[in-house]
Write an enzyme that holds these catalytic residues in place. Structure first.
Site, PDB file in Angstrom:
ATOM      1  N   THR A 107      -1.483  -7.560  -1.235  1.00  0.00           N
ATOM      2  CA  THR A 107      -0.132  -7.028  -1.002  1.00  0.00           C
ATOM      3  C   THR A 107       0.741  -8.194  -0.528  1.00  0.00           C
ATOM      4  O   THR A 107       0.222  -9.281  -0.227  1.00  0.00           O
ATOM      5  CB  THR A 107      -0.114  -5.949   0.106  1.00  0.00           C
ATOM      6  OG1 THR A 107      -0.363  -6.582   1.368  1.00  0.00           O
ATOM      7  CG2 THR A 107      -1.125  -4.838  -0.131  1.00  0.00           C
ATOM      8  N   ILE A 121       0.836  -1.206   0.000  1.00  0.00           N
ATOM      9  CA  ILE A 121       0.000   0.000   0.000  1.00  0.00           C
ATOM     10  C   ILE A 121       0.872   1.257   0.000  1.00  0.00           C
ATOM     11  O   ILE A 121       0.578   2.229  -0.696  1.00  0.00           O
ATOM     12  CB  ILE A 121      -0.947  -0.033   1.225  1.00  0.00           C
ATOM     13  CG1 ILE A 121      -1.967  -1.172   1.068  1.00  0.00           C
ATOM     14  CG2 ILE A 121      -1.662   1.312   1.398  1.00  0.00           C
ATOM     15  CD1 ILE A 121      -2.780  -1.494   2.312  1.00  0.00           C
ATOM     16  N   LYS A 152      -4.575  -1.291  15.966  1.00  0.00           N
ATOM     17  CA  LYS A 152      -5.323  -0.669  14.866  1.00  0.00           C
ATOM     18  C   LYS A 152      -6.620  -0.017  15.365  1.00  0.00           C
ATOM     19  O   LYS A 152      -7.051   1.005  14.811  1.00  0.00           O
ATOM     20  CB  LYS A 152      -5.624  -1.712  13.784  1.00  0.00           C
ATOM     21  CG  LYS A 152      -4.362  -2.251  13.083  1.00  0.00           C
ATOM     22  CD  LYS A 152      -3.634  -1.154  12.346  1.00  0.00           C
ATOM     23  CE  LYS A 152      -2.444  -1.648  11.551  1.00  0.00           C
ATOM     24  NZ  LYS A 152      -1.729  -0.577  10.846  1.00  0.00           N
ATOM     25  N   ASP A 207      11.347   3.749   4.875  1.00  0.00           N
ATOM     26  CA  ASP A 207      11.226   2.318   5.168  1.00  0.00           C
ATOM     27  C   ASP A 207      12.452   1.878   5.950  1.00  0.00           C
ATOM     28  O   ASP A 207      13.390   2.662   6.151  1.00  0.00           O
ATOM     29  CB  ASP A 207      11.015   1.478   3.903  1.00  0.00           C
ATOM     30  CG  ASP A 207      10.089   0.282   4.166  1.00  0.00           C
ATOM     31  OD1 ASP A 207      10.468  -0.577   4.992  1.00  0.00           O
ATOM     32  OD2 ASP A 207       8.995   0.217   3.583  1.00  0.00           O
ATOM     33  N   LEU A 230      -3.814 -15.219  21.895  1.00  0.00           N
ATOM     34  CA  LEU A 230      -3.264 -14.570  23.093  1.00  0.00           C
ATOM     35  C   LEU A 230      -2.547 -15.596  23.971  1.00  0.00           C
ATOM     36  O   LEU A 230      -1.486 -15.314  24.538  1.00  0.00           O
ATOM     37  CB  LEU A 230      -4.387 -13.874  23.881  1.00  0.00           C
ATOM     38  CG  LEU A 230      -3.936 -13.054  25.081  1.00  0.00           C
ATOM     39  CD1 LEU A 230      -2.959 -11.953  24.673  1.00  0.00           C
ATOM     40  CD2 LEU A 230      -5.136 -12.460  25.812  1.00  0.00           C
ATOM     41  N   ALA A 231      -3.120 -16.799  24.023  1.00  0.00           N
ATOM     42  CA  ALA A 231      -2.511 -17.846  24.861  1.00  0.00           C
ATOM     43  C   ALA A 231      -1.111 -18.196  24.378  1.00  0.00           C
ATOM     44  O   ALA A 231      -0.245 -18.573  25.178  1.00  0.00           O
ATOM     45  CB  ALA A 231      -3.405 -19.088  24.859  1.00  0.00           C
ATOM     46  N   ASN A 232      -0.885 -18.081  23.087  1.00  0.00           N
ATOM     47  CA  ASN A 232       0.425 -18.464  22.525  1.00  0.00           C
ATOM     48  C   ASN A 232       1.332 -17.272  22.215  1.00  0.00           C
ATOM     49  O   ASN A 232       2.381 -17.442  21.607  1.00  0.00           O
ATOM     50  CB  ASN A 232       0.212 -19.244  21.215  1.00  0.00           C
ATOM     51  CG  ASN A 232      -0.415 -20.584  21.460  1.00  0.00           C
ATOM     52  OD1 ASN A 232      -0.145 -21.216  22.476  1.00  0.00           O
ATOM     53  ND2 ASN A 232      -1.275 -21.023  20.551  1.00  0.00           N
ATOM     54  N   ASP A 251      13.959   2.672  11.114  1.00  0.00           N
ATOM     55  CA  ASP A 251      12.987   1.800  11.764  1.00  0.00           C
ATOM     56  C   ASP A 251      12.166   2.720  12.664  1.00  0.00           C
ATOM     57  O   ASP A 251      12.708   3.279  13.622  1.00  0.00           O
ATOM     58  CB  ASP A 251      13.736   0.744  12.586  1.00  0.00           C
ATOM     59  CG  ASP A 251      12.786  -0.128  13.391  1.00  0.00           C
ATOM     60  OD1 ASP A 251      11.590   0.221  13.492  1.00  0.00           O
ATOM     61  OD2 ASP A 251      13.238  -1.148  13.938  1.00  0.00           O
ATOM     62  N   TYR A 267      -2.404  -6.915  17.117  1.00  0.00           N
ATOM     63  CA  TYR A 267      -2.623  -6.105  15.905  1.00  0.00           C
ATOM     64  C   TYR A 267      -3.941  -5.327  16.010  1.00  0.00           C
ATOM     65  O   TYR A 267      -3.998  -4.117  15.759  1.00  0.00           O
ATOM     66  CB  TYR A 267      -2.639  -7.040  14.700  1.00  0.00           C
ATOM     67  CG  TYR A 267      -2.799  -6.375  13.353  1.00  0.00           C
ATOM     68  CD1 TYR A 267      -1.736  -5.694  12.763  1.00  0.00           C
ATOM     69  CD2 TYR A 267      -4.004  -6.445  12.648  1.00  0.00           C
ATOM     70  CE1 TYR A 267      -1.874  -5.098  11.510  1.00  0.00           C
ATOM     71  CE2 TYR A 267      -4.148  -5.864  11.407  1.00  0.00           C
ATOM     72  CZ  TYR A 267      -3.077  -5.192  10.829  1.00  0.00           C
ATOM     73  OH  TYR A 267      -3.217  -4.612   9.596  1.00  0.00           O
TER      74      TYR A 267
HETATM   75  P1  NAD Z   1       3.395  -4.670   3.695  1.00  0.00           P
HETATM   76  O1  NAD Z   1       3.888  -5.649   4.727  1.00  0.00           O
HETATM   77  O2  NAD Z   1       3.261  -5.139   2.302  1.00  0.00           O
HETATM   78  O3  NAD Z   1       4.305  -3.354   3.728  1.00  0.00           O
HETATM   79  C1  NAD Z   1       4.582  -2.694   4.944  1.00  0.00           C
HETATM   80  C2  NAD Z   1       5.834  -1.861   4.786  1.00  0.00           C
HETATM   81  O4  NAD Z   1       6.124  -1.262   6.063  1.00  0.00           O
HETATM   82  C3  NAD Z   1       7.067  -2.700   4.397  1.00  0.00           C
HETATM   83  O5  NAD Z   1       7.759  -2.092   3.352  1.00  0.00           O
HETATM   84  C4  NAD Z   1       7.866  -2.731   5.688  1.00  0.00           C
HETATM   85  O6  NAD Z   1       9.282  -2.833   5.472  1.00  0.00           O
HETATM   86  C5  NAD Z   1       7.495  -1.394   6.327  1.00  0.00           C
HETATM   87  N1  NAD Z   1       7.739  -1.428   7.774  1.00  0.00           N
HETATM   88  C6  NAD Z   1       7.387  -2.401   8.637  1.00  0.00           C
HETATM   89  N2  NAD Z   1       7.866  -2.109   9.857  1.00  0.00           N
HETATM   90  C7  NAD Z   1       8.512  -0.921   9.765  1.00  0.00           C
HETATM   91  C8  NAD Z   1       9.216  -0.124  10.697  1.00  0.00           C
HETATM   92  N3  NAD Z   1       9.365  -0.497  11.971  1.00  0.00           N
HETATM   93  N4  NAD Z   1       9.774   1.029  10.265  1.00  0.00           N
HETATM   94  C9  NAD Z   1       9.648   1.421   8.970  1.00  0.00           C
HETATM   95  N5  NAD Z   1       8.994   0.684   8.033  1.00  0.00           N
HETATM   96  C10 NAD Z   1       8.440  -0.479   8.439  1.00  0.00           C
HETATM   97  O7  NAD Z   1       2.022  -4.117   4.286  1.00  0.00           O
HETATM   98  P2  NAD Z   1       0.729  -3.573   3.495  1.00  0.00           P
HETATM   99  O8  NAD Z   1      -0.162  -4.724   3.263  1.00  0.00           O
HETATM  100  O9  NAD Z   1       1.121  -2.711   2.381  1.00  0.00           O
HETATM  101  O10 NAD Z   1       0.044  -2.725   4.676  1.00  0.00           O
HETATM  102  C11 NAD Z   1       0.277  -1.337   4.859  1.00  0.00           C
HETATM  103  C12 NAD Z   1      -0.542  -0.869   6.052  1.00  0.00           C
HETATM  104  O11 NAD Z   1      -1.922  -1.186   5.832  1.00  0.00           O
HETATM  105  C13 NAD Z   1      -0.150  -1.539   7.361  1.00  0.00           C
HETATM  106  O12 NAD Z   1      -0.247  -0.598   8.405  1.00  0.00           O
HETATM  107  C14 NAD Z   1      -1.189  -2.624   7.521  1.00  0.00           C
HETATM  108  O13 NAD Z   1      -1.388  -2.965   8.867  1.00  0.00           O
HETATM  109  C15 NAD Z   1      -2.408  -1.955   6.913  1.00  0.00           C
HETATM  110  N6  NAD Z   1      -3.403  -2.926   6.415  1.00  0.00           N
HETATM  111  C16 NAD Z   1      -3.152  -3.737   5.328  1.00  0.00           C
HETATM  112  C17 NAD Z   1      -4.132  -4.645   4.904  1.00  0.00           C
HETATM  113  C18 NAD Z   1      -3.956  -5.543   3.687  1.00  0.00           C
HETATM  114  O14 NAD Z   1      -4.882  -6.297   3.361  1.00  0.00           O
HETATM  115  N7  NAD Z   1      -2.835  -5.541   3.011  1.00  0.00           N
HETATM  116  C19 NAD Z   1      -5.330  -4.730   5.592  1.00  0.00           C
HETATM  117  C20 NAD Z   1      -5.543  -3.914   6.687  1.00  0.00           C
HETATM  118  C21 NAD Z   1      -4.580  -3.003   7.088  1.00  0.00           C
END
Ligand code: NAD
Length: 452
Positions: free
Chosen positions: A393, A224, A362, A243, A302-304, A266, A358
């Site tokens: 994704t 995304i 969120k 990133d 949660l248990a694990n 990070d 998670y």
């Molecule tokens: P993705 O895993 O494909 O990409 C996430 C990106 O974030 C990666 O490039 C990763 O390197 C970067 N990242 C992770 N931890 C980081 C950190 N500590 N510092 C800097 N960068 C970091 O994820 P996505 O599917 O593109 O999701 C993007 C967002 O949308 C996320 O917040 C995810 O929770 C949310 N989301 C995605 C979906 C879905 O279906 N794909 C659904 C609901 C919510």
């Protein structure tokens, strides 16, 4: 990542088998590849419906006209051909018998909606209603909208609801362009508020809408985040793409075509927020749009759940967002008229098995944007959350095949969304024209059944 069922349906032989065993045949969804245009509704067949006593129809007609439409107001029941857009002012619904206007206005035209048609209904803000009965009736329009979205989703039609305050009628251009346009593809069955709380922007261009703006996108190397970089750059923003250091090569490739500026960090590291603020101040004098996209899952019941995975998810998905915003707001890195968009999730709306960490992080973002919005409004800053459902994704690609296939179908449009669909909503919320919407969480989930 490709949709197996859609490929099978496209082949005449396998398509016949798929049909015979009763599997869905998802329609190709309407998407735009390019940037915004000045008159997106030119040539579209647009119907405007009014209700007696409604206060939004004239403003809707004017906004649709500015977007290139010539809205028709055909009398009830008239045949008006395949309709691309139906916009209805339901702000006149204040007593139970007024619901009849919804029936009279939309029953005759439901079958005339074109594939990938758009329906947007505006209702009065229940919070501003003069009586509990009027509040109930206004709120009830949401049930109508969510149900109609389910009935028409298989044809790619989106149906959404805007609660609009009387003093916010000058804020309809942006929402109408988005929710009546191609780019609302995977956003359906949603309700949002248009209010006059946020100070108006100094300029509101609808093309090159982000020209001169600086945008930060975290988690920009793929998925995304990558689509958001592309979309914001298309609208003229200078994008800083962040990133983790381990994704440096991917990030460089993302940045190149859009002249985006890579920033390796990070976000969970203790000094990241301060480093980032220093960088944005030195290089650009500040930032206008912040997209908190980086997020991770570490699923266990949660248990694990070991405590380090619990802590990691909370740190990346929530604590880092708050820490960055604190730096940006305290040190005035985020400029007036700024926009913040947080990536929540349908898991945050409804909860999910194996995702206590998670979902907590969120759901917290939903509360965070609601609480921050009134504090930032006087500076003209909007803050919203976007909650994706099942989006193709690398994150969802890692799921077992069967779970992924089921996840894709459990929504009104019977298919998964694309990163671009999420990026479209984020880009819209990043524009000056979205100044009527703040504190909201809007789902991009094709009206997923989870949490619907
Ligand atoms: P993705 O895993 O494909 O990409 C996430 C990106 O974030 C990666 O490039 C990763 O390197 C970067 N990242 C992770 N931890 C980081 C950190 N500590 N510092 C800097 N960068 C970091 O994820 P996505 O599917 O593109 O999701 C993007 C967002 O949308 C996320 O917040 C995810 O929770 C949310 N989301 C995605 C979906 C879905 O279906 N794909 C659904 C609901 C919510």
């Amino acid at each position: 990542m490709s949709d197996l069922l859609m490929r099978l349906n496209r082949n005449p032989l396998s398509g016949a088998i798929v049909k015979a065993i009763g599997l869905p045949n998802p329609v190709p969804l309407w998407r735009e590849a390019g940037p915004y245009v000045e008159r997106p509704f030119e040539g579209k067949n647009v119907l405007l419906r009014r209700t007696v006593g409604g206060y939004a129809a004239d403003a809707m007609a004017a906004a649709l006209t500015r977007a290139g439409a010539a809205p028709k107001e055909a009398p009830r029941g008239d045949a008006v051909g395949p309709l691309d857009i139906v916009a209805m002012d339901a702000t006149g619904c204040v007593a139970p018998q007024d619901y009849r206007a919804l029936y009279d206005g939309l029953h005759p035209v439901v079958r005339q909606l074109a594939r990938n048609g758009r329906v947007l209904i505006l209702a009065a803000d229940p919070g501003a209603a003069l009586t509990p009965a009027a509040a109930a009736v206004a709120r009830g329009v949401e049930g109508f909208v969510r149900s109609l979205a389910k009935e028409t989703g298989a044809r790619g039609v989106t149906v959404n609801l805007g609660y609009v305050a009387r003093d916010a009628l000058d804020r309809l251009d942006g929402p109408l362009r988005f929710f009546c346009g191609a780019r609302t593809t995977y956003v359906t069955g949603q309700a949002f508020h248009v209010a006059a709380d946020v100070a108006a922007p100094t300029a509101m261009p609808f093309t090159r809408a982000l020209s001169g703006k600086v945008a930060l996108v975290t988690g920009a190397a793929r998925g995304i985040g990558l689509a958001v970089v592309e979309r914001l750059a298309q609208e003229g923003a200078t994008v800083v793409a962040l990133d983790v250091p381990g994704a440096a090569d991917e990030l460089r490739k993302v940045c190149e075509p859009y002249a985006a500026v890579p920033f390796l960090a990070d976000i969970a590291a203790p000094d990241s927020a301060e480093r980032l603020a220093d960088f944005l101040l030195e290089r650009f004098g500040g930032v206008d749009i912040v997209v908190h996209n980086a997020g991770i899952t570490r699923d266990r019941t949660l248990a694990n759940m070991p405590e380090h995975l619990w802590d990691l998810v909370v740190q990346v998905n929530l604590a880092a967002v708050i820490a960055i915003d604190q730096q940006f707001l305290q040190r005035h890195v985020l400029r007036d008229e700024g926009r913040i968009v947080c990536l929540s999730s349908v898991s945050g709306v409804a909860g999910n098995f194996g995702q206590t960490n998670y979902a907590a992080s969120k759901a917290a973002l939903i509360g965070y944007v609601a609480a921050q919005a009134p504090l930032l409004a006087p500076r003209g800053i909007c803050i919203n959350a976007v909650a994706p459902g099942f989006i193709d994704t690398p994150m969802t690609d890692a799921m077992p095949w069967m779970i992924r296939e089921i996840g894709r179908r459990l929504n009104s449009v019977k298919q998964s969304g694309q990163p671009r669909d999420v990026a479209e909503l984020i880009a819209f919320l990043g524009t000056p024209g979205a100044f009527g919407i703040s504190g909201a969480t809007i789902r991009v989930c094709g009206q997923g059944l989870i949490g619907a």
